[in-house]
Design a protein around this motif. Structure first.
Motif, PDB file in Angstrom:
ATOM      1  N   THR A  22      23.099 -12.487 -18.007  1.00  0.00           N
ATOM      2  CA  THR A  22      22.801 -11.244 -17.813  1.00  0.00           C
ATOM      3  C   THR A  22      24.392 -10.835 -16.762  1.00  0.00           C
ATOM      4  O   THR A  22      24.323 -10.415 -17.409  1.00  0.00           O
ATOM      5  CB  THR A  22      21.108 -11.422 -17.504  1.00  0.00           C
ATOM      6  N   ALA A  23      24.485 -11.663 -16.064  1.00  0.00           N
ATOM      7  CA  ALA A  23      25.184 -11.096 -15.319  1.00  0.00           C
ATOM      8  C   ALA A  23      26.729 -11.044 -15.945  1.00  0.00           C
ATOM      9  O   ALA A  23      27.404  -9.705 -15.546  1.00  0.00           O
ATOM     10  CB  ALA A  23      25.737 -12.610 -13.850  1.00  0.00           C
ATOM     11  N   ALA A  24      27.048 -11.543 -17.236  1.00  0.00           N
ATOM     12  CA  ALA A  24      27.974 -11.375 -17.417  1.00  0.00           C
ATOM     13  C   ALA A  24      28.603 -10.790 -18.654  1.00  0.00           C
ATOM     14  O   ALA A  24      29.396  -9.025 -18.991  1.00  0.00           O
ATOM     15  CB  ALA A  24      28.328 -12.776 -18.685  1.00  0.00           C
ATOM     16  N   ALA A  25      27.157  -9.808 -19.098  1.00  0.00           N
ATOM     17  CA  ALA A  25      26.569  -8.482 -19.923  1.00  0.00           C
ATOM     18  C   ALA A  25      26.967  -7.664 -18.797  1.00  0.00           C
ATOM     19  O   ALA A  25      27.184  -6.837 -19.565  1.00  0.00           O
ATOM     20  CB  ALA A  25      25.261  -8.835 -20.654  1.00  0.00           C
ATOM     21  N   VAL A  26      26.264  -7.287 -17.772  1.00  0.00           N
ATOM     22  CA  VAL A  26      26.420  -6.237 -16.924  1.00  0.00           C
ATOM     23  C   VAL A  26      28.197  -6.099 -16.334  1.00  0.00           C
ATOM     24  O   VAL A  26      28.466  -5.155 -16.491  1.00  0.00           O
ATOM     25  CB  VAL A  26      26.210  -6.794 -15.731  1.00  0.00           C
ATOM     26  N   LYS A  27      29.175  -7.280 -16.551  1.00  0.00           N
ATOM     27  CA  LYS A  27      30.604  -7.030 -16.340  1.00  0.00           C
ATOM     28  C   LYS A  27      30.701  -6.181 -16.935  1.00  0.00           C
ATOM     29  O   LYS A  27      31.573  -5.505 -17.089  1.00  0.00           O
ATOM     30  CB  LYS A  27      30.610  -8.308 -16.167  1.00  0.00           C
ATOM     31  N   ARG A  28      30.248  -6.909 -18.163  1.00  0.00           N
ATOM     32  CA  ARG A  28      30.963  -6.216 -19.758  1.00  0.00           C
ATOM     33  C   ARG A  28      30.537  -4.641 -19.618  1.00  0.00           C
ATOM     34  O   ARG A  28      31.528  -4.042 -19.629  1.00  0.00           O
ATOM     35  CB  ARG A  28      30.705  -6.866 -20.777  1.00  0.00           C
ATOM     36  N   TRP A  29      29.580  -4.655 -19.478  1.00  0.00           N
ATOM     37  CA  TRP A  29      28.873  -3.391 -19.571  1.00  0.00           C
ATOM     38  C   TRP A  29      30.479  -2.174 -18.148  1.00  0.00           C
ATOM     39  O   TRP A  29      30.651  -1.261 -18.455  1.00  0.00           O
ATOM     40  CB  TRP A  29      27.720  -2.303 -18.846  1.00  0.00           C
ATOM     41  N   GLN A  30      30.034  -2.694 -16.683  1.00  0.00           N
ATOM     42  CA  GLN A  30      30.359  -2.624 -15.619  1.00  0.00           C
ATOM     43  C   GLN A  30      32.722  -1.479 -15.932  1.00  0.00           C
ATOM     44  O   GLN A  30      33.128  -1.371 -15.721  1.00  0.00           O
ATOM     45  CB  GLN A  30      31.316  -3.354 -14.591  1.00  0.00           C
ATOM     46  N   LYS A  31      33.000  -3.092 -16.580  1.00  0.00           N
ATOM     47  CA  LYS A  31      34.679  -3.095 -17.405  1.00  0.00           C
ATOM     48  C   LYS A  31      34.145  -1.792 -18.198  1.00  0.00           C
ATOM     49  O   LYS A  31      35.366  -0.826 -18.020  1.00  0.00           O
ATOM     50  CB  LYS A  31      35.013  -3.965 -17.957  1.00  0.00           C
ATOM     51  N   ALA A  32      33.501  -1.574 -19.273  1.00  0.00           N
ATOM     52  CA  ALA A  32      33.360  -0.391 -19.688  1.00  0.00           C
ATOM     53  C   ALA A  32      33.701   0.815 -19.183  1.00  0.00           C
ATOM     54  O   ALA A  32      34.419   1.841 -19.455  1.00  0.00           O
ATOM     55  CB  ALA A  32      32.773  -0.528 -20.887  1.00  0.00           C
TER      56      ALA A  32
END
Length: 377
Positions: free
Chosen positions: A155-165
């Motif tokens: 979940t944290a990894a998916a959040v980081k991808r979203w934050q990067k975008a």
């Protein structure tokens, strides 16, 4: 019984008949128990004559086109408003609603707002809602994230991808106020309340902006005795003052709209009741959105809603207030017979219902034009 009480009871009966809900239409001021011989208990009452006539449901109503009711968006974060949308903007899930301190506040879809920071160690339905949105937006899939109520490293990894975008610091944590949750995947901005340069304060419950569904709807206000003709699912024709028409379907009926902006009945059995805060309003979906948009753009939102004509010829007709719903199902009327102390109970089948009058056919017992049926006083 007062006139107001009779009106309210009649509306309940009309609505129940249209919806097929026999039990909901019981007349509340009368006992439903049967006396001897299957007759309902007698009370102080009056009678009206059963008539044989043609019952027609043709109805035209004046209304308007709009985007429907608005939803207020209340900010949960703190900071300075650095960018706001414009009225008329369409915003979809995953897109920015507005900016605080030059960072985006993003729209997600779901059934409840977020109420806390979401990070490692947090579990609950808000986590599941977050994971579902991240998956729908393409920041995760079934191979690397299970949509459940547990916040994991995935979940944290998916959040980081979203934050990067979004150009945000990649913390893997979603702080309260970063996401606004709405039920619709696409909304239209109707009104901006906040101001660029203004301050968002946590806990102030201040409205930032108002949004509505992007589709246009026709709305019409209804007299109480018109409700049965415009129940949800009813198909109608909507004619624009601008020219042209659209097919429509009644989406919902709600009370409390008030005012006269939605228009009112132009005949067809209207009761002439006053427009008020408790008047019913029908919302109608439109198939031709382009014509609806043209009407709004040219400031010609007025429409005429036509209900398809239904006709029952040589029908036995009684007021809906003469109908009694039996506990075991079905409807009946009480017929006052000459020489009988108590009225006879006649089971009836309900046909067309228009303007507070109902077509009836006897199922058990005798009912003819000219008979007198009981109506509570």
């Amino acid at each position: 019984m007062t006139r107001t009480r009779r009106t309210v009871a009649a509306v309940a009966v009309i609505t129940a008949l249209a919806a097929g809900g026999a039990g909901a239409a019981r007349q509340p001021w009368r006992s439903q128990g049967a006396g001897e011989g299957g007759e309902l208990r007698n009370e102080t009452s009056s009678t009206t004559t059963v008539r044989k006539t043609t019952l027609s449901s043709g109805l035209e109503l004046t209304g308007k086109v709009s985007h429907g009711p608005t939803t207020e968006i209340v900010g949960q974060g703190r900071g300075t408003f650095t960018k706001l949308p414009r009225p008329g903007d369409r915003i979809s899930a995953g897109s920015m609603l507005y900016e605080l301190d030059a960072e985006p506040v993003v729209m997600f879809t779901g059934s409840r707002p977020f109420w806390r920071d979401i990070t490692t160690g947090v579990n609950g339905p808000d986590v599941q809602q977050l994971e579902r949105n991240l998956t729908d937006l393409g920041y995760a899939d079934a191979t690397n994230l299970t949509v459940d109520e547990e916040f994991t490293d995935n979940t944290a990894a998916a959040v980081k991808r979203w934050q990067k975008a979004l150009g945000l610091k990649q913390t893997g944590k979603v702080e309260l106020g970063r996401i606004i949750v709405l039920r619709d995947r696409v909304v239209r901005v109707e009104e901006i309340t906040a101001k660029v340069g203004g301050t968002a304060v946590v806990g102030s419950d201040s409205t930032v902006l108002k949004v509505a569904k992007p589709d246009l709807f026709a709305t019409v206000q209804l007299a109480d005795d018109q409700i049965a003709q415009l129940m949800p699912g009813r198909r109608v024709t909507v004619r624009f003052d601008l020219g042209g028409e659209s097919k429509g379907k009644v989406k919902e009926i709600a009370r409390g709209s008030g005012g006269d902006d939605a228009g009112g009945g132009d005949g067809g059995g209207g009761s002439g009741s006053e427009v008020g805060k408790d008047q019913a309003t029908a919302t109608i979906s439109l198939t031709d959105q382009k014509k609806a948009e043209a009407a709004v753009d040219q400031a010609l939102p007025t429409v005429t809603v036509t209900v398809p004509d239904e006709k029952a010829e040589d029908a036995l007709v009684v007021p809906v207030t003469a109908l009694f719903a039996r506990p075991e199902g079905g409807y009946c009327v009480q017929v006052a017979r000459s020489g009988r102390q108590k009225p006879a109970l006649v089971w009836v089948r309900i046909g067309l219902v228009v303007g507070g009058r109902a077509q009836v056919s006897p199922v058990s017992g005798r009912l003819r034009a000219g008979d007198e049926v009981v109506i509570p006083s």
